[in-house]
Design a protein around this motif. Structure first.
Motif, PDB file in Angstrom:
ATOM      1  N   PHE A 248       0.720  -1.170   0.121  1.00  0.00           N
ATOM      2  CA  PHE A 248       0.089  -0.190  -0.056  1.00  0.00           C
ATOM      3  C   PHE A 248       0.816   1.376  -0.113  1.00  0.00           C
ATOM      4  O   PHE A 248       0.337   2.431   0.211  1.00  0.00           O
ATOM      5  CB  PHE A 248      -0.921  -0.073   1.334  1.00  0.00           C
ATOM      6  CG  PHE A 248      -1.896  -1.102   1.413  1.00  0.00           C
ATOM      7  CD1 PHE A 248      -3.029  -1.144   0.449  1.00  0.00           C
ATOM      8  CD2 PHE A 248      -1.726  -2.114   2.119  1.00  0.00           C
ATOM      9  CE1 PHE A 248      -3.949  -2.100   0.280  1.00  0.00           C
ATOM     10  CE2 PHE A 248      -2.665  -3.281   2.130  1.00  0.00           C
ATOM     11  CZ  PHE A 248      -3.738  -3.354   1.370  1.00  0.00           C
ATOM     12  N   ASP A 249       2.215   1.046  -0.358  1.00  0.00           N
ATOM     13  CA  ASP A 249       3.099   2.518  -0.310  1.00  0.00           C
ATOM     14  C   ASP A 249       2.895   3.197  -1.646  1.00  0.00           C
ATOM     15  O   ASP A 249       3.635   4.046  -1.856  1.00  0.00           O
ATOM     16  CB  ASP A 249       4.351   2.136  -0.197  1.00  0.00           C
ATOM     17  CG  ASP A 249       4.753   0.988  -1.287  1.00  0.00           C
ATOM     18  OD1 ASP A 249       5.922   0.546  -1.142  1.00  0.00           O
ATOM     19  OD2 ASP A 249       4.286   0.768  -2.176  1.00  0.00           O
ATOM     20  N   ASN A 250       2.034   2.808  -2.494  1.00  0.00           N
ATOM     21  CA  ASN A 250       1.579   3.483  -3.894  1.00  0.00           C
ATOM     22  C   ASN A 250       2.519   3.243  -4.828  1.00  0.00           C
ATOM     23  O   ASN A 250       2.523   4.327  -5.900  1.00  0.00           O
ATOM     24  CB  ASN A 250       1.383   4.902  -3.535  1.00  0.00           C
ATOM     25  CG  ASN A 250       0.008   5.073  -2.620  1.00  0.00           C
ATOM     26  OD1 ASN A 250      -0.975   4.383  -2.727  1.00  0.00           O
ATOM     27  ND2 ASN A 250      -0.086   6.354  -2.076  1.00  0.00           N
TER      28      ASN A 250
ATOM     29  N   SER B 135      -1.766  -4.532   4.589  1.00  0.00           N
ATOM     30  CA  SER B 135      -1.019  -4.902   3.254  1.00  0.00           C
ATOM     31  C   SER B 135      -0.605  -6.322   3.142  1.00  0.00           C
ATOM     32  O   SER B 135      -0.691  -6.697   1.939  1.00  0.00           O
ATOM     33  CB  SER B 135       0.059  -3.826   3.014  1.00  0.00           C
ATOM     34  OG  SER B 135       1.030  -4.137   3.931  1.00  0.00           O
ATOM     35  N   ASP B 136      -0.144  -6.909   4.237  1.00  0.00           N
ATOM     36  CA  ASP B 136       0.230  -8.416   4.046  1.00  0.00           C
ATOM     37  C   ASP B 136       0.370  -8.912   5.297  1.00  0.00           C
ATOM     38  O   ASP B 136       0.928  -8.829   6.374  1.00  0.00           O
ATOM     39  CB  ASP B 136       1.857  -8.265   3.772  1.00  0.00           C
ATOM     40  CG  ASP B 136       2.355  -9.758   3.403  1.00  0.00           C
ATOM     41  OD1 ASP B 136       1.833 -10.591   3.738  1.00  0.00           O
ATOM     42  OD2 ASP B 136       3.431  -9.658   2.346  1.00  0.00           O
ATOM     43  N   LEU B 137      -1.056  -9.907   5.237  1.00  0.00           N
ATOM     44  CA  LEU B 137      -1.237 -10.710   6.665  1.00  0.00           C
ATOM     45  C   LEU B 137      -0.344 -11.357   7.188  1.00  0.00           C
ATOM     46  O   LEU B 137       0.354 -11.578   8.413  1.00  0.00           O
ATOM     47  CB  LEU B 137      -2.389 -11.688   6.140  1.00  0.00           C
ATOM     48  CG  LEU B 137      -3.765 -10.857   6.596  1.00  0.00           C
ATOM     49  CD1 LEU B 137      -4.864 -11.961   6.026  1.00  0.00           C
ATOM     50  CD2 LEU B 137      -4.070 -10.246   8.011  1.00  0.00           C
TER      51      LEU B 137
ATOM     52  N   GLU C  12       2.724 -14.862  -2.097  1.00  0.00           N
ATOM     53  CA  GLU C  12       2.037 -13.690  -2.426  1.00  0.00           C
ATOM     54  C   GLU C  12       1.555 -12.878  -1.312  1.00  0.00           C
ATOM     55  O   GLU C  12       1.086 -13.485  -0.390  1.00  0.00           O
ATOM     56  CB  GLU C  12       1.377 -13.649  -3.423  1.00  0.00           C
ATOM     57  CG  GLU C  12       1.799 -14.250  -4.892  1.00  0.00           C
ATOM     58  CD  GLU C  12       0.702 -14.758  -6.018  1.00  0.00           C
ATOM     59  OE1 GLU C  12       0.617 -14.233  -7.046  1.00  0.00           O
ATOM     60  OE2 GLU C  12      -0.219 -15.378  -5.416  1.00  0.00           O
ATOM     61  N   ALA C  13       1.651 -11.430  -1.555  1.00  0.00           N
ATOM     62  CA  ALA C  13       0.998 -10.796  -0.445  1.00  0.00           C
ATOM     63  C   ALA C  13      -0.496 -10.782  -0.241  1.00  0.00           C
ATOM     64  O   ALA C  13      -1.029 -10.917  -1.288  1.00  0.00           O
ATOM     65  CB  ALA C  13       1.262  -9.344  -0.590  1.00  0.00           C
ATOM     66  N   ILE C  14      -1.157 -11.070   0.713  1.00  0.00           N
ATOM     67  CA  ILE C  14      -2.557 -11.087   0.964  1.00  0.00           C
ATOM     68  C   ILE C  14      -3.040 -10.074   1.897  1.00  0.00           C
ATOM     69  O   ILE C  14      -2.840  -9.937   2.932  1.00  0.00           O
ATOM     70  CB  ILE C  14      -3.093 -12.647   1.939  1.00  0.00           C
ATOM     71  CG1 ILE C  14      -2.364 -13.786   0.842  1.00  0.00           C
ATOM     72  CG2 ILE C  14      -4.277 -12.610   1.941  1.00  0.00           C
ATOM     73  CD1 ILE C  14      -2.760 -15.064   1.542  1.00  0.00           C
TER      74      ILE C  14
END
Length: 364
Positions: free
Chosen positions: A30-32, A79-81, A93-95
């Motif tokens: 989520f850092d754009n 952003s990443d569980l 992969e990021a969840i």
């Protein structure tokens, strides 16, 4: 547990994707920042605009107490569980995880679910390979965990609705228990991703009455609660019992899962205070206009909340926006319809005009 695909409308392309195993791309944080792409180049002709779509995730959120004297809404964005809780992610992969929780009877249940549900999810033995099973079990387990804490200073009658959205690559999984709502903007068209669990809902009424419950004024479960699914509320006699998990008030969420395509622009997750004054399409239209103006998700959420208050919202207000592109939504193109006239119609009109010229008063 059943994954609900019939809630709302979806495009033909999305319906096709729901029945196939499509390639899942990696999501970003989520850092754009744009996602790192493969160094291998791919010819344009080899790119499938649907299955090769890679969402670039960015989000914003905003809450306001509204006209209430106390705040019972809360929310979370992760952003990443796996990374947050130090869990090994077998899929690599990021969840991403987003949640909105609308409490009632105090804030205890909403805060407990916010703080514990994500951890319960990642600790499930099937995480992240079977997310649908994991999310249902986690809602139920978190509900039971809260029941064990229901003694002073916590409020036994405190409860909360819970809506969560998880994104893994192109897969979007929405889980809902209560009357928060998730709405997807698909090329500017509002797609409802959750169903409100209110006593007025025909399916919920049928379930409740089959168990011996009743609805008062088409609005209250056994005359006590305005929702039919929620976590907590263990102090309401006859609604929930630890020894009878399938009671009148249940914590089991309904799920909806889709594969994102380039047509999917953003997801709105809001507490019911938002939807009291916004229709699904109205909220999407408003959000699209604001994004087109400044392309800032947080500012857009703030503007949605402020607009809800201008429209007379009487509840706490919380909105989370998850965008799937770095660019703002494109302007809608309105295709004008060409108007045609038949040969017979043309001659009729021509004769009338000639008659009008010859006798100006003949058509009056």
């Amino acid at each position: 547990m059943c994954v609900k695909d019939e809630i709302g409308e979806v495009s033909e392309e999305t319906e096709k994707l729901l029945s196939c195993d499509a390639t899942v791309g990696k999501s970003s944080s989520f850092d754009n920042r744009p996602m790192n792409r493969s160094v291998n180049t791919v010819a344009i002709d080899d790119v499938n605009p649907i299955t090769d779509f890679v969402p670039i995730i960015r989000s914003g959120e905003w809450s306001d107490i509204g006209t209430r004297s106390y705040m019972e809404d809360t929310h979370i964005c992760i952003s990443d569980l796996a990374k947050k809780f130090g869990c090994r992610n077998l899929k690599g992969e990021a969840i991403s995880f987003y949640g909105v929780f609308d409490g009632h009877g105090g804030k205890d249940a909403a805060h407990f679910v916010r703080d514990n549900l994500p951890m319960v999810i990642v600790e499930d033995s099937d995480f992240p390979l079977e997310l649908e099973k994991v999310i249902v079990r986690s809602y139920l387990e978190t509900d039971l965990q809260f029941a064990k804490t229901c003694s002073p200073p916590l409020t036994p009658t405190s409860g909360t609705t819970a809506l969560s959205a998880m994104i893994l690559g192109r897969s979007l999984l929405v889980a809902n228990a209560g009357d928060c709502r998730a709405v997807l903007s698909q090329r500017g068209v509002a797609i409802e991703m959750s169903k409100d669990h209110k006593p007025s809902c025909a399916n919920e009424r049928k379930r409740i009455e089959s168990l011996g419950g009743f609805i008062v004024d088409d609005a209250y479960l056994n005359g006590e609660l305005a929702v039919t699914r929620a976590l907590g509320d263990w102090g309401f006699e006859g609604l929930k019992d630890i020894d009878q998990p399938n009671g009148l008030l249940i914590a089991e969420p309904e799920l909806k899962k889709i594969m994102l395509t380039k047509e999917d622009e953003f997801l709105l997750i809001g507490s019911d205070g938002i939807w009291d004054v916004f229709s699904n399409q109205n909220a999407v239209d408003f959000a699209r206009r604001q994004l087109q103006e400044h392309n800032d998700a947080t500012t857009c959420c703030k503007e949605l909340v402020q607009e809800a208050m201008k429209r007379g919202a009487m509840d706490n207000l919380t909105i989370v926006m998850v965008c799937f592109h770095m660019d703002p939504p494109p302007a809608r193109t309105v295709q004008r319809r060409r108007r045609t006239i038949s040969t017979k119609g043309f001659h009729t009109l021509s004769d009338l005009l000639k008659e009008k010229v010859a006798s100006p008063t003949s058509l009056e």
